[in-house]
Write an enzyme that holds these catalytic residues in place. Structure first.
Site, short mmCIF file in Angstrom:
data_model
loop_
_atom_site.label_atom_id
_atom_site.label_comp_id
_atom_site.label_asym_id
_atom_site.label_seq_id
_atom_site.Cartn_x
_atom_site.Cartn_y
_atom_site.Cartn_z
N HIS A 1 0.84 -1.19 0.00
CA HIS A 1 0.00 0.00 0.00
C HIS A 1 0.88 1.24 0.00
O HIS A 1 1.71 1.44 0.90
CB HIS A 1 -0.92 0.01 1.23
CG HIS A 1 -2.07 -0.94 1.13
ND1 HIS A 1 -3.18 -0.88 1.94
CD2 HIS A 1 -2.29 -1.98 0.29
CE1 HIS A 1 -4.03 -1.84 1.62
NE2 HIS A 1 -3.50 -2.52 0.62
N TYR B 1 -9.91 5.51 6.76
CA TYR B 1 -10.27 5.86 8.13
C TYR B 1 -11.35 6.93 8.05
O TYR B 1 -11.15 7.97 7.40
CB TYR B 1 -9.07 6.39 8.89
CG TYR B 1 -7.99 5.37 9.17
CD1 TYR B 1 -7.88 4.78 10.42
CD2 TYR B 1 -7.07 5.00 8.18
CE1 TYR B 1 -6.87 3.84 10.68
CE2 TYR B 1 -6.07 4.07 8.43
CZ TYR B 1 -5.99 3.50 9.68
OH TYR B 1 -5.00 2.57 9.95
N PRO C 1 -5.91 0.21 18.17
CA PRO C 1 -5.56 -0.21 16.81
C PRO C 1 -5.62 0.89 15.76
O PRO C 1 -5.28 0.63 14.61
CB PRO C 1 -6.60 -1.30 16.52
CG PRO C 1 -7.77 -0.95 17.39
CD PRO C 1 -7.19 -0.35 18.63
N LYS D 1 -0.43 -0.21 14.97
CA LYS D 1 0.89 -0.33 15.59
C LYS D 1 1.09 -1.58 16.45
O LYS D 1 2.22 -1.85 16.86
CB LYS D 1 1.18 0.90 16.46
CG LYS D 1 1.33 2.19 15.68
CD LYS D 1 2.49 2.10 14.71
CE LYS D 1 2.53 3.27 13.75
NZ LYS D 1 3.13 2.93 12.48
#
Length: 411
Positions: free
Chosen positions: A82, A211, A303, A307
């Site tokens: 990505h 997101y 989350p 990480k």
């Protein structure tokens, strides 16, 4: 010697690893490649370990570490690189171009379950010992030159003598609890919401992660492969999985996606649904004597910043290289620097994950306790900060630099 001690099977290794999740298996694989004998003790079965549904975004540092461990063939073939991800801010999308903003760095989409599977296969092939479904695991004399582990496996009692113990057994494991309370300091922030996650055999709605910050709460469009999707929505901690049918999840998830993306969403039956609480947690120090805490045994991150597994991998990298100095370079004192080296990077990742969580979630029910601010002021500050970071290249560079992962400490 007591009768019980006489009945124990006595075994020996250089490094005892507690926990056969990805961090324990990766540490074992790396050590084995350097000729450092190790034994893994795990409280559950291999199938249970593989049944855990976890993260799927790997930083470049972890990708490189898996290649160094010779377990990257399937990742390199099936994983998806990505170059960026998107943040949808009340319906307006901003793409964070990781490649451009970080000078060519990327992340890899490859599920944690698959990483674990690859490591299990490699460990079986090299013949290293793993005691799955072990009970009554106790770490002894960790603050001495002769630590040991006692445990039971398939009806037999074992005493494992070792030089070092790596506690890779997660937040609820025995390793951290072995360090007396008066010798550890714990920092914790429990968030007032959880993530309801749904896994489905449907094509991802986007080639990259999205997101979403909305007035209905946070959502994340993630993926595991070109045919398997992983989606999340923010829910109250009082919600239960049974409250959410597949249809109810899909309906709410669509409302939190940007409209043009929602129109492309392919829905289907869930393979798995679960609600994960969010927590920031750090234990200091990350070692006592010859016991070293690795991954979730020492720290938990929400989350939001992807990480968790990646932070565990940096712990593994540090401890592995320090143990190589001990056994291969004749530097027995090298391991005493583990906690300080690891914690420097841990706190950077904790801060970034906390920041991402603050930016993107709805704190309407907890704004006051979030940052000692009233709800209106807190939301306004967050809006102003997110406006800056998303509309300025300098701000996007900060996000991208931390998202791809800070460099591992030099050992």
């Amino acid at each position: 010697m007591s009768y019980h001690e006489k009945m124990m099977q006595n075994i020996k290794t250089k490094v005892a690893i507690i926990g056969a999740g990805p961090s324990g298996l990766l540490l074992g694989q790396l050590l084995a490649k350097k000729g450092i004998d190790n034994i893994i003790i795990e409280r559950v079965s291999p199938d249970y370990v593989l049944g855990r549904i976890r993260a799927g975004i790997l930083e470049q540092g972890l990708v490189d570490l898996l290649r160094e461990a010779d377990v990257s063939d399937r990742m390199d073939e099936e994983g998806h690189v990505h170059d960026g991800f998107a943040i949808s801010y009340y319906g307006t999308s901003y793409r964070i171009d990781l490649n451009e903003l970080t000078g060519g760095k990327t992340v890899m989409c490859y599920g944690q379950t698959e990483v674990t599977r690859d490591l299990m296969v490699a460990r079986k092939e090299n013949g290293a010992s793993t005691y799955y479904s072990s009970t009554n695991v106790v770490l002894n004399d960790v603050d001495s030159a002769s630590p040991s582990v006692t445990f039971e496996h398939e009806g037999e009692s074992y005493l494992l003598d070792c030089d070092y113990i790596a506690g890779c057994d997660g937040f609820h494991g025995v390793s951290r609890k072995t360090i007396p309370e008066e010798k550890r300091t714990e920092f914790e922030r429990v968030y007032p919401f959880g993530w309801l996650g749904l896994l489905s055999d449907t094509p991802p709605v986007s080639d990259e992660l999205i997101y979403c910050k909305t007035d209905r709460g946070f959502a994340l469009a993630s993926q595991r492969s070109s045919t398997r999707s992983r989606y999340y929505i923010q829910v109250p901690l009082t919600d239960k999985v049974e409250d959410w049918s597949d249809d109810k999840f899909w309906d709410e998830f669509k409302k939190r996606l940007p409209a043009d993306t929602a129109r492309k969403l392919v829905t289907g039956p869930s393979i798995e649904k679960s609600i994960a609480p969010l927590r920031s947690f750090v234990c200091e120090p990350m070692q006592l004597g010859n016991l070293f805490l690795v991954g979730d045994a020492a720290h938990i991150v929400p989350p939001t910043g992807a990480k968790g597994l990646n932070l565990a991998a940096s712990d593994v990298s540090i401890l592995y290289r320090l143990l190589c100095k001990v056994y291969n370079d004749g530097e027995p004192s090298a391991v005493q620097g583990y906690s300080e080296l690891a914690l420097n990077r841990v706190w950077q990742a904790e801060r970034f994950s906390w920041w991402m969580s603050n930016m993107l979630h709805d704190f309407k029910d907890d704004a006051g306790t979030a940052n000692n601010l009233d709800q209106k002021t807190f939301e306004r500050f967050m809006k102003s900060e997110l406006d800056f970071f998303l509309t300025n290249k300098a701000g996007q560079e900060v996000i991208a630099t931390q998202y791809v992962g800070l460099p591992y400490p030099q050992v």
